[in-house]
Each structure stands twice: as C-alpha cells, then as structure tokens.
Design a protein around this motif. Structure first.
Motif, mmCIF file in Angstrom:
data_model
loop_
_atom_site.group_PDB
_atom_site.id
_atom_site.type_symbol
_atom_site.label_atom_id
_atom_site.label_comp_id
_atom_site.label_asym_id
_atom_site.label_seq_id
_atom_site.Cartn_x
_atom_site.Cartn_y
_atom_site.Cartn_z
ATOM 1 N N HIS A 95 0.859 -1.199 0.000
ATOM 2 C CA HIS A 95 0.000 0.000 0.000
ATOM 3 C C HIS A 95 0.891 1.245 0.000
ATOM 4 C CE1 HIS A 95 0.825 -0.687 4.268
ATOM 5 N NE2 HIS A 95 0.485 0.555 4.529
ATOM 6 N N ASP A 115 5.765 4.441 5.285
ATOM 7 C CA ASP A 115 6.645 3.423 5.886
ATOM 8 C C ASP A 115 6.701 2.155 5.028
ATOM 9 O OD1 ASP A 115 3.947 2.947 6.761
ATOM 10 O OD2 ASP A 115 4.702 1.556 8.278
ATOM 11 N N HIS A 116 6.007 2.187 3.878
ATOM 12 C CA HIS A 116 6.033 1.046 2.945
ATOM 13 C C HIS A 116 6.495 1.462 1.553
ATOM 14 C CE1 HIS A 116 3.820 -1.748 5.635
ATOM 15 N NE2 HIS A 116 3.551 -0.591 6.205
ATOM 16 N N ASP A 163 0.008 -4.566 5.894
ATOM 17 C CA ASP A 163 -0.730 -4.064 7.066
ATOM 18 C C ASP A 163 -2.212 -4.351 6.840
ATOM 19 O OD1 ASP A 163 1.693 -3.074 7.819
ATOM 20 O OD2 ASP A 163 1.152 -0.951 7.697
ATOM 21 N N HIS A 177 6.916 -5.839 11.276
ATOM 22 C CA HIS A 177 6.102 -4.652 11.562
ATOM 23 C C HIS A 177 5.586 -4.726 13.002
ATOM 24 C CE1 HIS A 177 3.262 -1.368 10.763
ATOM 25 N NE2 HIS A 177 3.797 -1.227 9.567
HETATM 26 ZN ZN ZN Z 1 2.922 0.178 8.081
#
Ligand code: ZN
Length: 426
Positions: A66, A70-71, A169, A391
């Motif tokens: 996504h 942070d990705h 996530d 994560h």
């Molecule tokens: Zn994340």
C-alpha cells in the motif's frame, strides 16, 4: 527459495522483505522509510545511495502492499536504478494526487523532490485484486485487505514450489474487514501456505477489543451532537475514517467541508470505492477555500483539517468567530503522536492539536490487526513451515497469541533453514 527480512523483525514501519528463487530472480515486498523521530526527522540507512545500491542489487521488481510512507518512500531512487515498481491501481492515483499537491510547497528544493517522485510514481506498473503478476520464476497474486489506507493488499508469492503469504498491514474491523476470514479460508488456506509473513503492530500496544469503524462512526455522531462546529484531524488518505466522519456529519444534517486537495481525494474515493460499499460515497462534500460563508455559520459544519501552514492560518482566522462551547476538535489518529513520553511523539502534531482553546476529544481505532485478528490469520492460514512476524515492536511476543503449540513452534525471528526455505533476518 530464500526469504530475507531486511528490516521489520524488530520495528514498526520501514519493513523490507526480499524473496529470491533458486535461479536468482529477486523481488522486494515494500521499501519505505523508518518512522520519524519526535522532531519529525527520518533517519534511514537507505538514504545513503551505496546502501540502496546494495539492497537493490539484482532485484527485478518492488511490490508495494500500500502507499503509506513506511512502505513506499524511495520511488524516485528505485526508478533511477531501473527497477520495476508495482502498486494497486487506485493506490497509484492517490499517491500521484499527493505528490501533485506537494509540488505547491513554496520551497524550490522540495518542489523539485516532489516533481521527481511524482514522475516516478507515474511510471509504476499497476496490479489488481486476484490478478497474478509474474516476475521471472516468481508469481505474485494480490488479495485486497482492509487497512487505514485505500487499495491495500496482501500477497501470495509462489516460488520454487513453495507458497508465502505476506499480509502487509491489515485489520478486520474496517468497513470491508469482515471479508478477511472468507478470503483467507476460501482462496488462500486452500493453496496450502508454507510461510506466513505477518504484521504484528498491535501485539504490544493493546489487548482490549478493537472498536470497529461502524462503532467509531456512531461515537462520532454522539460527540458531534453536543456541538455545532466540529474540526477533525485524521489521515487524508484513509477512506474508512473519512467515511465515518462524513456519514456521522450527514446524519447531523450538516455540511462536511474540506480543502481542495482533500476534496479531490474524496472524489477519487467516491469514483473508485462506491461500488464496493455505499459508505464511500462522498458526493456532497463541500470545498472550503478559507472564506466562511453564511450558511456554514448557521448550520454548523464538520471540517477535516491537516497540520499545515494553510490550515493553521485558516484556523487562526476562524476560531475567534466560533464560541468555544459550540466548537469541538476531534483528534482521530494514534495517540502516541501527542504523548510526550511516547517514542512516536511528534512535537509538530502536538502543537497543532493544542493550537487553540477548543474542546478537545480523542476518537480513534487502529488501522492494524487486533490480537484476535492475528490469531485468526495464523489459525486459518495454518502455514506448514514458518510464521515470520514483522512490523512489530522489539520484544513483542508472537507466541503469546491464542494459537496452537504447533504454530507457536513455527514462529521464526532469526536465521534458519526449514523445508528447503532459507530464512535470513537482518
Ligand atoms: Zn505500516
């Protein structure tokens, strides 16, 4: 097959997973930034070009689950190195809108930076739910998941006769989260998964039942009933949260107002998501340009805001006009950002939230899986070789979940080789 957890075994955010076939095809799942420190600064080893070169050496493609930072954060540098990048179709549109908006920043160096990231995202390849993509001898099939970002996916990765499920996530308490268990049991568990790589954000954060978005919407409605003017600080790219406040506002019979950038995103969400669930119909959102027209003063309103100079300016002008007893500011993000003692504390967010003497309320539910949801995923997928938790906070214990002893024995957090699968944890 070799799985390398480059980052994420002991940290939330910045996760990078490498998959390499015996013949040498290499892909990465996610390549985002470490979470920022209390001053909003990001320290990241992959901002050093040589480190990024080393990470991307021989890599054919990066698949992003996504669009959160942070990705997905090194898109221009990855594009420069000629590596293919894949993102969901709608997620790509949202990211493009974000970078187009950021080019309005009146700082030349930042303008240039956002111009090149905008161009890099334009070159992304798109994937869709249930549509496999093949890179060399690795096959990746995306499946939709509910998260606090639009168009998020988990991946089934098939390589050297083995199957991995990488969850990205996810949560099961969002508007579309109720479909998770069905997708896992009908489409994924049947494939007989060897390795489950799953997020574990909430493992150490909380063990109470998670509030659903439906419940949050009801609470928002009740909260708004006590006031005429509502300001909401929430993620501008989270269609679930925006829908919760939008629908609660509609039930109050008041206008839902947002700035031009947010309205453009709402338009995109309406176009692309309304067919999945009527909750994502934002058709009646009103664009606010800094002038308070009379109907708004009379009817009251809900305004979604962001921590930016533009909103700080608007709020400085607006607040003296609104009686305190009729005005509420709802903070609808992770509480750690405004708790000085928390590692995620953000001085800038904290100062924005406390910039006026309004009635301050907290209303939030996480975008991440509850302990129950994590256990459900492990039990339903029932991987035969390994569970690799990523994560997650350092020291959080995956074996504390309500899963069988056999599954607990399969939890891997350090280097090992199981059933011809080499697992490396960096
Ligand atoms: Zn994340």
């Amino acid at each position: 097959m070799k799985i390398t957890i480059h980052r994420g075994i002991n940290q939330i955010g910045g996760c990078i997973t490498g998959i390499e076939s015996a013949s040498g095809t290499k892909i990465l799942i996610d390549l985002g930034h470490n979470l920022p420190d209390t001053e909003g600064q990001v320290e990241d080893e992959y901002d050093v070009p040589e480190n990024l070169d080393r990470l991307l050496d021989g890599v054919s493609a990066v698949f992003y689950t996504h669009y959160d930072g942070d990705h997905l954060a090194f898109e221009a540098a990855v594009a420069e190195r000629g590596v293919d990048q894949y993102l969901g179709r709608l997620a790509k549109r949202v990211k493009q809108k974000f970078y187009a908006h950021m080019q309005n920043i009146p700082v030349d160096s930042l303008k240039q930076k956002y111009k090149s990231t905008f161009q890099a995202v334009g070159g992304f390849k798109e994937y869709g739910a249930d549509m496999p993509v093949t890179v060399g001898d690795i096959k990746i099939t995306p499946y939709y998941v509910s998260h606090s970002a639009a168009d998020a996916y988990m991946f089934v990765i098939e390589c050297d006769g083995k199957k991995i499920l990488h969850t990205g996530d996810f949560r099961d308490h969002g508007y579309l989260g109720k479909y998770l268990k069905g997708v896992l049991s009908k489409f994924i568990a049947r494939k007989s998964i060897d390795v489950l790589i799953t997020e574990g954000t909430m493992l150490s954060r909380n063990d109470v039942r998670m509030m659903s978005e439906e419940e949050l919407q009801q609470k928002a409605y009740e909260l708004m009933s006590g006031y005429k003017y509502t300001f909401v600080l929430c993620s501008s790219t989270d269609p679930d949260r925006l829908a919760s406040f939008y629908q609660a506002t509609r039930h109050q019979g008041r206008p839902f107002i947002a700035d031009g950038y947010q309205c453009k995103l709402l338009e995109t969400f309406t176009k692309q998501l309304k067919r999945n669930h009527r909750i994502y119909d934002f058709t009646d959102a009103v664009e606010y340009d800094g002038t308070l027209r009379h109907p708004l003063m009379d009817t009251g309103f809900t305004m979604v805001v962001r921590n930016s100079d533009k909103f700080r300016g608007w709020l400085d002008e607006l607040m003296p006009l609104l009686p305190k007893e009729e005005t509420v500011f709802i903070y609808s993000q992770f509480k750690g950002y405004i708790l000085t003692e928390h590692t995620a504390y953000s001085a800038s967010t904290d100062s924005f939230v406390h910039s006026h003497d309004w009635n301050l309320e907290y209303l939030h539910t996480s975008g991440h899986a509850s302990r129950d949801a994590l256990a459900m995923v492990c039990n339903t997928v029932n991987p035969t070789s390994a569970i690799i938790p990523i994560h997650r906070e350092k020291g959080s214990d995956f074996t504390s979940l309500d899963i069988s002893d056999e599954l607990k024995d399969r939890v891997v957090t350090s280097d090992t080789t199981i059933d011809d699968i080499e697992i490396r944890v960096q």
